[in-house]
Design a protein around this motif. Structure first.
Motif, mmCIF file in Angstrom:
data_model
loop_
_atom_site.group_PDB
_atom_site.id
_atom_site.type_symbol
_atom_site.label_atom_id
_atom_site.label_comp_id
_atom_site.label_asym_id
_atom_site.label_seq_id
_atom_site.Cartn_x
_atom_site.Cartn_y
_atom_site.Cartn_z
ATOM 1 N N ALA A 4 -29.051 -5.934 -107.525
ATOM 2 C CA ALA A 4 -30.119 -6.902 -107.305
ATOM 3 C C ALA A 4 -29.688 -7.766 -106.125
ATOM 4 O O ALA A 4 -28.547 -8.231 -106.077
ATOM 5 C CB ALA A 4 -30.329 -7.763 -108.541
ATOM 6 N N SER A 6 -31.027 -10.755 -102.993
ATOM 7 C CA SER A 6 -31.974 -11.686 -102.407
ATOM 8 C C SER A 6 -31.448 -12.022 -101.022
ATOM 9 O O SER A 6 -30.271 -12.348 -100.860
ATOM 10 C CB SER A 6 -32.062 -12.952 -103.264
ATOM 11 N N VAL A 40 -38.840 -11.464 -95.795
ATOM 12 C CA VAL A 40 -38.664 -10.714 -97.042
ATOM 13 C C VAL A 40 -39.476 -9.422 -96.995
ATOM 14 O O VAL A 40 -39.013 -8.366 -97.434
ATOM 15 C CB VAL A 40 -39.035 -11.580 -98.263
ATOM 16 N N VAL A 44 -38.114 -5.704 -97.760
ATOM 17 C CA VAL A 44 -38.694 -4.857 -98.800
ATOM 18 C C VAL A 44 -39.225 -3.557 -98.186
ATOM 19 O O VAL A 44 -39.133 -2.495 -98.811
ATOM 20 C CB VAL A 44 -39.785 -5.615 -99.583
ATOM 21 N N VAL A 47 -36.380 -1.232 -98.107
ATOM 22 C CA VAL A 47 -36.103 -0.726 -99.458
ATOM 23 C C VAL A 47 -37.094 0.375 -99.823
ATOM 24 O O VAL A 47 -36.710 1.452 -100.293
ATOM 25 C CB VAL A 47 -36.148 -1.873 -100.493
ATOM 26 N N ARG A 48 -38.369 0.132 -99.586
ATOM 27 C CA ARG A 48 -39.387 1.125 -99.937
ATOM 28 C C ARG A 48 -39.211 2.421 -99.151
ATOM 29 O O ARG A 48 -39.370 3.514 -99.697
ATOM 30 C CB ARG A 48 -40.782 0.551 -99.712
ATOM 31 N N HIS A 54 -36.702 1.228 -107.141
ATOM 32 C CA HIS A 54 -36.538 -0.201 -106.892
ATOM 33 C C HIS A 54 -37.625 -1.000 -107.602
ATOM 34 O O HIS A 54 -38.645 -0.454 -108.018
ATOM 35 C CB HIS A 54 -36.589 -0.498 -105.394
ATOM 36 N N ARG A 55 -37.384 -2.280 -107.723
ATOM 37 C CA ARG A 55 -38.359 -3.213 -108.286
ATOM 38 C C ARG A 55 -38.155 -4.544 -107.573
ATOM 39 O O ARG A 55 -37.023 -5.001 -107.437
ATOM 40 C CB ARG A 55 -38.150 -3.367 -109.787
ATOM 41 N N THR A 56 -39.250 -5.153 -107.141
ATOM 42 C CA THR A 56 -39.186 -6.467 -106.494
ATOM 43 C C THR A 56 -39.927 -7.471 -107.360
ATOM 44 O O THR A 56 -41.030 -7.193 -107.830
ATOM 45 C CB THR A 56 -39.822 -6.415 -105.089
ATOM 46 N N ASP A 57 -39.294 -8.627 -107.570
ATOM 47 C CA ASP A 57 -39.973 -9.715 -108.272
ATOM 48 C C ASP A 57 -39.899 -10.968 -107.395
ATOM 49 O O ASP A 57 -39.541 -10.877 -106.225
ATOM 50 C CB ASP A 57 -39.389 -9.931 -109.677
ATOM 51 N N THR A 61 -34.828 -8.264 -105.336
ATOM 52 C CA THR A 61 -35.188 -6.852 -105.290
ATOM 53 C C THR A 61 -34.015 -6.098 -105.895
ATOM 54 O O THR A 61 -32.868 -6.328 -105.517
ATOM 55 C CB THR A 61 -35.450 -6.383 -103.850
ATOM 56 N N THR A 62 -34.298 -5.221 -106.850
ATOM 57 C CA THR A 62 -33.264 -4.423 -107.500
ATOM 58 C C THR A 62 -33.438 -2.982 -107.065
ATOM 59 O O THR A 62 -34.546 -2.453 -107.064
ATOM 60 C CB THR A 62 -33.366 -4.544 -109.031
#
Length: 119
Positions: A4, A6, A40, A44, A47-48, A54-57, A61-62
């Motif tokens: 995870a 940031s 950000v 992201v 990452v994508r 992955h998961r972003t909140d 981002t994890t």
């Protein structure tokens, strides 16, 4: 492995040794602001594009994968954010559990099962 992270810029967009501004993405702010959503978004996007689960909140981002591939993505995402400021803040948390995959959703599935058993 789950990581995870940031990442956020601060300061003004980078300048070259000559003092000329370094080429920054069109969405990079001309002056510092309280919002870092464009930076950000650049992270992201990296990452994508990686294809890793992955998961972003709202805070992190994890990413799930092997050590080298995950940290390569984190490095590239951090570099992308670096174009938005003269400094970058990076926070990491890792869950290193050899032999396990699918933990991005597996951990949450086990948590939901445990909550159902309580109720």
């Amino acid at each position: 492995m789950l990581v995870a992270f940031s990442v956020a810029p601060s300061g003004v967009p980078q300048q070259s040794v000559s003092g000329d501004p370094v080429s920054v993405p069109a969405q990079a702010p001309a002056a510092p602001s309280d919002s870092v959503h464009d930076a950000v978004a650049a992270a992201v996007a990296i990452v994508r594009e990686s294809g890793l689960p992955h998961r972003t909140d709202a805070m992190f981002t994890t990413i799930e994968g092997e050590w080298d591939e995950v940290f390569d993505v984190v490095k590239r995402a951090t570099e992308a954010v670096g174009r938005f400021g003269s400094r970058v803040s990076l926070v990491l948390k890792a869950d290193i559990r050899p032999g396990y995959t699918g933990e991005l959703t597996g951990k949450l599935d086990r948590l939901e099962s445990a909550i159902e058993e309580l109720g």
